[in-house]
Design an enzyme around this catalytic site. Structure first.
Site, PDB file in Angstrom:
ATOM      1  N   GLY A  21     -25.845 -61.055 123.075  1.00 33.89           N
ATOM      2  CA  GLY A  21     -27.020 -60.940 123.941  1.00 33.89           C
ATOM      3  C   GLY A  21     -27.972 -59.806 123.604  1.00 33.89           C
ATOM      4  N   MET A  99     -25.674 -70.909 120.996  1.00 35.23           N
ATOM      5  CA  MET A  99     -25.113 -71.622 119.853  1.00 35.23           C
ATOM      6  C   MET A  99     -24.686 -73.038 120.233  1.00 35.23           C
ATOM      7  SD  MET A  99     -25.726 -69.230 117.818  1.00 35.23           S
ATOM      8  CE  MET A  99     -24.978 -69.630 116.255  1.00 35.23           C
ATOM      9  N   ILE A 101     -26.272 -77.070 120.721  1.00 41.77           N
ATOM     10  CA  ILE A 101     -27.420 -77.960 120.531  1.00 41.77           C
ATOM     11  C   ILE A 101     -27.824 -78.562 121.875  1.00 41.77           C
ATOM     12  CG2 ILE A 101     -28.130 -80.147 119.469  1.00 41.77           C
ATOM     13  CD1 ILE A 101     -26.381 -79.345 117.047  1.00 41.77           C
ATOM     14  N   LEU A 102     -29.113 -78.535 122.153  1.00 40.81           N
ATOM     15  CA  LEU A 102     -29.615 -79.115 123.409  1.00 40.81           C
ATOM     16  C   LEU A 102     -29.829 -80.618 123.209  1.00 40.81           C
ATOM     17  CD1 LEU A 102     -32.150 -76.268 124.186  1.00 40.81           C
ATOM     18  CD2 LEU A 102     -30.133 -76.814 125.577  1.00 40.81           C
ATOM     19  N   ASN A 116     -36.834 -70.591 120.544  1.00 41.16           N
ATOM     20  CA  ASN A 116     -35.562 -70.123 119.978  1.00 41.16           C
ATOM     21  C   ASN A 116     -35.850 -69.092 118.897  1.00 41.16           C
ATOM     22  OD1 ASN A 116     -32.725 -70.181 119.298  1.00 41.16           O
ATOM     23  ND2 ASN A 116     -33.248 -71.431 117.510  1.00 41.16           N
ATOM     24  N   HIS A 118     -34.302 -67.720 115.285  1.00 36.93           N
ATOM     25  CA  HIS A 118     -33.378 -68.181 114.240  1.00 36.93           C
ATOM     26  C   HIS A 118     -33.378 -67.173 113.084  1.00 36.93           C
ATOM     27  CE1 HIS A 118     -31.011 -71.067 112.016  1.00 36.93           C
ATOM     28  NE2 HIS A 118     -31.776 -70.834 110.963  1.00 36.93           N
TER      29      HIS A 118
HETATM   30  C1  GAR Z   1     -29.199 -63.720 116.328  1.00 36.35           C
HETATM   31  O1  GAR Z   1     -29.214 -63.245 115.014  1.00 36.35           O
HETATM   32  C2  GAR Z   1     -29.893 -65.072 116.399  1.00 36.35           C
HETATM   33  O2  GAR Z   1     -30.971 -65.217 115.515  1.00 36.35           O
HETATM   34  C3  GAR Z   1     -28.777 -65.998 116.005  1.00 36.35           C
HETATM   35  O3  GAR Z   1     -27.627 -65.467 116.625  1.00 36.35           O
HETATM   36  C4  GAR Z   1     -27.783 -64.059 116.774  1.00 36.35           C
HETATM   37  C5  GAR Z   1     -27.553 -63.727 118.220  1.00 36.35           C
HETATM   38  O4  GAR Z   1     -27.479 -62.342 118.430  1.00 36.35           O
HETATM   39  N1  GAR Z   1     -29.053 -67.318 116.420  1.00 36.35           N
HETATM   40  C6  GAR Z   1     -28.694 -68.405 115.752  1.00 36.35           C
HETATM   41  O5  GAR Z   1     -28.075 -68.366 114.715  1.00 36.35           O
HETATM   42  C7  GAR Z   1     -29.114 -69.711 116.395  1.00 36.35           C
HETATM   43  N2  GAR Z   1     -29.019 -70.766 115.459  1.00 36.35           N
HETATM   44  P1  GAR Z   1     -27.595 -61.750 119.901  1.00 36.35           P
HETATM   45  O6  GAR Z   1     -26.593 -62.532 120.758  1.00 36.35           O
HETATM   46  O7  GAR Z   1     -27.192 -60.324 119.758  1.00 36.35           O
HETATM   47  O8  GAR Z   1     -29.004 -61.938 120.365  1.00 36.35           O
END
Ligand code: GAR
Length: 201
Positions: A21, A99, A101-102, A116, A118
């Protein structure tokens, strides 16, 4: 005297997370400023153990753990998610390390209202293991993207990107760290950019 934020309509926003988060926290901190156009009203996680839930609760944000394993199907989970968002008058949804898929049904309920972040320079490296894939491809640049969510995984229109040069000694761990540092600022900027142009129903 008229306060400077008197005319700012703050859009009721929910953040969906699955884990740490840190992007959620960056958005929530930015939204503590009365001049920021989002009000973070709700944080929902499909993983009841997500660290981010406590961080959001500590900031006084309503949190909902919604364990997806308790649902029969993706659609039944997404219908429940939708119900909570509607019950809280949410207008904008930010996926931040969400993480899951919607479903097409869910995406169809929120046209232009789901974004989102990425960890790659989309359209390169949709899906997982983005840092490793950038290294293996011998890329010179890497970065992150904030984009609209549509029915195609990581395929919606791009709102903003942040990029940097890959260094000779970079590993997937250093790339992950360098991307994450940029993500926090990028997400705050991208949400602000689109909310300045959005109309609430
Ligand atoms: C982030 O790096 C985000 O870009 C990635 O997960 C991490 C979450 O970190 N998201 C994905 O890979 C989505 N496909 P956080 O929980 O510390 O924000």
């Amino acid at each position: 005297m008229i306060s400077t934020n008197a005319s700012i309509a703050r859009v009721p926003t929910a953040i969906l997370i699955s884990g740490r988060g840190s992007n959620m926290l960056a958005l929530a901190k930015a939204a503590q400023s009365p001049d920021y156009p989002a009000e973070i009203k709700l944080v929902i996680s499909n993983n009841p153990e997500a660290e981010g839930l406590q961080k959001a609760a500590d900031m006084g944000i309503t949190v909902i753990p919604l364990d997806h394993t308790a649902f029969k199907s993706r659609l039944s989970f997404d219908r429940e998610l939708h119900k909570h968002l509607k019950a809280n008058q949410i207008q904008m949804i930010c996926c931040a390390g969400y993480m899951r898929i919607l479903s097409s049904w869910f995406v169809g309920q929120w046209p232009g209202r789901i974004i989102n972040i990425h960890p790659s320079l989309l359209p390169k490296y949709k899906g997982l293991n983005t840092h490793q894939r950038a290294l293996e491809a011998g890329d010179k640049e890497h970065g992150c993207t904030v984009h609209y969510v549509n029915e195609e995984l990581d395929g919606g229109d791009i709102i903003l990107q942040s990029k940097f040069n890959i260094l000779p000694n970079d590993t997937k761990e250093t790339l992950e760290k360098r991307v994450l540092e940029r993500e926090h600022a990028l997400y705050v900027k991208a949400l602000e950019k689109i909310l300045r142009n959005i109309e609430c129903s």
